[in-house]
Design a protein around this motif. Sequence first.
Motif, PDB file in Angstrom:
ATOM      1  N   ALA A  16       0.898  -1.282   0.143  1.00  0.00           N
ATOM      2  CA  ALA A  16      -0.001   0.013  -0.057  1.00  0.00           C
ATOM      3  C   ALA A  16       1.015   1.219  -0.005  1.00  0.00           C
ATOM      4  N   MET A  17       1.808   1.248   0.822  1.00  0.00           N
ATOM      5  CA  MET A  17       2.787   2.308   0.984  1.00  0.00           C
ATOM      6  C   MET A  17       3.561   2.641  -0.565  1.00  0.00           C
ATOM      7  N   ASP A  18       3.784   1.487  -1.319  1.00  0.00           N
ATOM      8  CA  ASP A  18       4.519   1.531  -2.293  1.00  0.00           C
ATOM      9  C   ASP A  18       3.470   2.145  -3.580  1.00  0.00           C
ATOM     10  N   PHE A  19       2.218   1.777  -3.513  1.00  0.00           N
ATOM     11  CA  PHE A  19       1.177   2.269  -4.153  1.00  0.00           C
ATOM     12  C   PHE A  19       0.989   3.867  -4.178  1.00  0.00           C
ATOM     13  N   LEU A  20       0.816   4.139  -2.998  1.00  0.00           N
ATOM     14  CA  LEU A  20       0.830   5.728  -3.024  1.00  0.00           C
ATOM     15  C   LEU A  20       2.020   6.576  -3.276  1.00  0.00           C
ATOM     16  N   LEU A  21       3.066   5.870  -2.662  1.00  0.00           N
ATOM     17  CA  LEU A  21       4.281   6.663  -3.069  1.00  0.00           C
ATOM     18  C   LEU A  21       4.627   6.757  -4.661  1.00  0.00           C
ATOM     19  N   SER A  22       4.286   5.421  -5.313  1.00  0.00           N
ATOM     20  CA  SER A  22       4.834   5.649  -6.648  1.00  0.00           C
ATOM     21  C   SER A  22       3.708   6.285  -7.455  1.00  0.00           C
ATOM     22  N   ASN A  23       2.749   6.799  -7.023  1.00  0.00           N
ATOM     23  CA  ASN A  23       1.664   7.462  -7.878  1.00  0.00           C
ATOM     24  C   ASN A  23       1.441   8.947  -7.416  1.00  0.00           C
ATOM     25  N   ARG A  24       2.177   9.307  -6.353  1.00  0.00           N
ATOM     26  CA  ARG A  24       1.831  10.658  -5.878  1.00  0.00           C
ATOM     27  C   ARG A  24       2.393  11.932  -6.675  1.00  0.00           C
ATOM     28  N   TYR A  25       3.326  11.555  -7.583  1.00  0.00           N
ATOM     29  CA  TYR A  25       3.952  12.368  -8.827  1.00  0.00           C
ATOM     30  C   TYR A  25       2.715  12.922  -9.619  1.00  0.00           C
ATOM     31  N   LEU A  26       1.793  12.279  -9.632  1.00  0.00           N
ATOM     32  CA  LEU A  26       0.587  12.527 -10.658  1.00  0.00           C
ATOM     33  C   LEU A  26      -0.044  13.707 -10.290  1.00  0.00           C
ATOM     34  N   TYR A  27       0.117  14.163  -9.019  1.00  0.00           N
ATOM     35  CA  TYR A  27      -0.865  15.190  -8.391  1.00  0.00           C
ATOM     36  C   TYR A  27      -0.083  16.373  -8.114  1.00  0.00           C
ATOM     37  N   ASP A  28      -0.438  17.562  -8.343  1.00  0.00           N
ATOM     38  CA  ASP A  28      -0.099  18.848  -7.878  1.00  0.00           C
ATOM     39  C   ASP A  28      -1.160  19.907  -7.915  1.00  0.00           C
ATOM     40  N   TYR A  29      -0.743  21.002  -7.714  1.00  0.00           N
ATOM     41  CA  TYR A  29      -1.779  21.855  -7.417  1.00  0.00           C
ATOM     42  C   TYR A  29      -1.298  23.217  -7.600  1.00  0.00           C
ATOM     43  N   ALA A  30      -1.798  24.074  -8.425  1.00  0.00           N
ATOM     44  CA  ALA A  30      -1.366  25.563  -8.798  1.00  0.00           C
ATOM     45  C   ALA A  30      -2.243  26.323  -7.823  1.00  0.00           C
ATOM     46  N   GLU A  31      -1.536  26.993  -6.722  1.00  0.00           N
ATOM     47  CA  GLU A  31      -2.200  28.067  -6.000  1.00  0.00           C
ATOM     48  C   GLU A  31      -2.079  29.344  -6.546  1.00  0.00           C
ATOM     49  N   LYS A  32      -3.013  30.263  -6.885  1.00  0.00           N
ATOM     50  CA  LYS A  32      -3.110  31.438  -7.635  1.00  0.00           C
ATOM     51  C   LYS A  32      -3.359  32.374  -6.536  1.00  0.00           C
ATOM     52  N   ALA A  33      -2.829  33.535  -7.083  1.00  0.00           N
ATOM     53  CA  ALA A  33      -3.373  34.822  -6.032  1.00  0.00           C
ATOM     54  C   ALA A  33      -2.952  36.057  -7.020  1.00  0.00           C
ATOM     55  N   LEU A  34      -3.821  36.850  -6.940  1.00  0.00           N
ATOM     56  CA  LEU A  34      -3.905  38.250  -7.728  1.00  0.00           C
ATOM     57  C   LEU A  34      -3.187  39.298  -7.107  1.00  0.00           C
ATOM     58  N   VAL A  35      -2.089  39.828  -7.624  1.00  0.00           N
ATOM     59  CA  VAL A  35      -1.088  40.806  -7.046  1.00  0.00           C
ATOM     60  C   VAL A  35      -1.127  42.030  -7.956  1.00  0.00           C
ATOM     61  N   ASP A  36      -1.444  43.228  -7.444  1.00  0.00           N
ATOM     62  CA  ASP A  36      -1.495  44.495  -8.024  1.00  0.00           C
ATOM     63  C   ASP A  36       0.044  44.997  -8.231  1.00  0.00           C
ATOM     64  N   SER A  37       0.030  46.018  -8.941  1.00  0.00           N
ATOM     65  CA  SER A  37       1.323  46.763  -9.212  1.00  0.00           C
ATOM     66  C   SER A  37       2.321  47.225  -8.134  1.00  0.00           C
ATOM     67  N   MET A  38       1.697  46.992  -6.858  1.00  0.00           N
ATOM     68  CA  MET A  38       2.523  47.570  -5.767  1.00  0.00           C
ATOM     69  C   MET A  38       2.947  46.318  -5.004  1.00  0.00           C
ATOM     70  N   GLY A  39       2.609  45.057  -5.486  1.00  0.00           N
ATOM     71  CA  GLY A  39       2.702  43.802  -4.656  1.00  0.00           C
ATOM     72  C   GLY A  39       1.698  43.223  -3.815  1.00  0.00           C
ATOM     73  N   ASN A  40       0.811  44.097  -3.753  1.00  0.00           N
ATOM     74  CA  ASN A  40      -0.585  43.592  -2.678  1.00  0.00           C
ATOM     75  C   ASN A  40      -1.383  42.735  -3.288  1.00  0.00           C
ATOM     76  N   ILE A  41      -1.805  41.802  -2.279  1.00  0.00           N
ATOM     77  CA  ILE A  41      -2.768  40.836  -2.995  1.00  0.00           C
ATOM     78  C   ILE A  41      -4.254  41.497  -3.067  1.00  0.00           C
ATOM     79  N   VAL A  42      -4.735  40.930  -3.977  1.00  0.00           N
ATOM     80  CA  VAL A  42      -6.257  41.435  -4.456  1.00  0.00           C
ATOM     81  C   VAL A  42      -7.024  40.711  -4.045  1.00  0.00           C
ATOM     82  N   SER A  43      -8.000  40.968  -3.185  1.00  0.00           N
ATOM     83  CA  SER A  43      -9.008  40.297  -2.620  1.00  0.00           C
ATOM     84  C   SER A  43     -10.266  39.934  -3.655  1.00  0.00           C
ATOM     85  N   TYR A  44     -10.551  38.531  -3.619  1.00  0.00           N
ATOM     86  CA  TYR A  44     -11.526  38.370  -4.737  1.00  0.00           C
ATOM     87  C   TYR A  44     -12.135  36.945  -3.883  1.00  0.00           C
TER      88      TYR A  44
END
Length: 282
Positions: A16-44
């Motif tokens: 079971a360990m081998d199964f999860l470890l050998s397949n976890r490379y398939l999963y990633d996540y792109a965490e996005k944020a909006l940033v204005d010209s001053m470098g501030n996070i834009v709330s949305y």
Amino acid sequence: IVIVTLFSGCHPENKAMDFLLSNRYLYDYAEKALVDSMGNIVSYSPYDYETLYNAEDTLELLTIFNAVYVKNLTDETLVTEDFIEAHVEEMLEKWRTSPYYDQLSWNEFLEYWLPYRADGEKFSDYYEVLSERYAPIRDSLQEGKSIVEVTNLLEKELRTWLKFDLRAHALLNKPSILETIKSRKGGCNTLTEFVCMALRTIGIVAAIDECPVWAHRNSGHQWNVVRAESGKWLPFNGGEDLIGEFKAINDSVKAPKIYRKQFSSNPSFAPVVPMEEIPGLF
């Protein structure tokens, strides 16, 4: 007999360990944020707008006038071996003590019960929270209630607080299981991911089925399925319907093909065209 043979001869913890470890490379996540010209996070948040279309129009404008910062997070870096080892121990113990799954195949266990994630949701360590929250429902499973009865108990509880919200389709980021508890709403993908992991935590084999695009209109849908004692998979809209209230294929819904999400890659779907020509869904 299946379980006795399995556990006596092939070190299931290691497999079971081998199964999860050998397949976890398939999963990633792109965490996005909006940033204005001053470098501030834009709330949305799409939930600040009356309709999905208002939210989508606003998000489109915000991405034109602000930078979109993207941070790539991969399971290979986020999901540690210690986490996987602890998760494997918990899920194998649930299998060993399950009153229903003495005939569950090893492959079904690996693909539809063992995994620590349902699909492409943001990774979070949700297990303890869900385990404590749904302990009474798990107890009813151990006391002899059927898979359908226990699943419907969960659905009735979810109906009291978890709501489908079309505006979720304009979210900048997919929420984690824990974030879904906090927001108390989401689109069909968010609801099905949450329900899938809640059911697995309880001790029920569950998965997500999807029709990416209906044959008769420009939209699709995904829903949950659970494996009944008979081995039959039963569909329902996670967080919305009880089992028996939803039919994936009926007179008003035309599904050309339905896919079931599993944890590992499927070698039968090896690309036969250049990668850049493959639709993003696949």
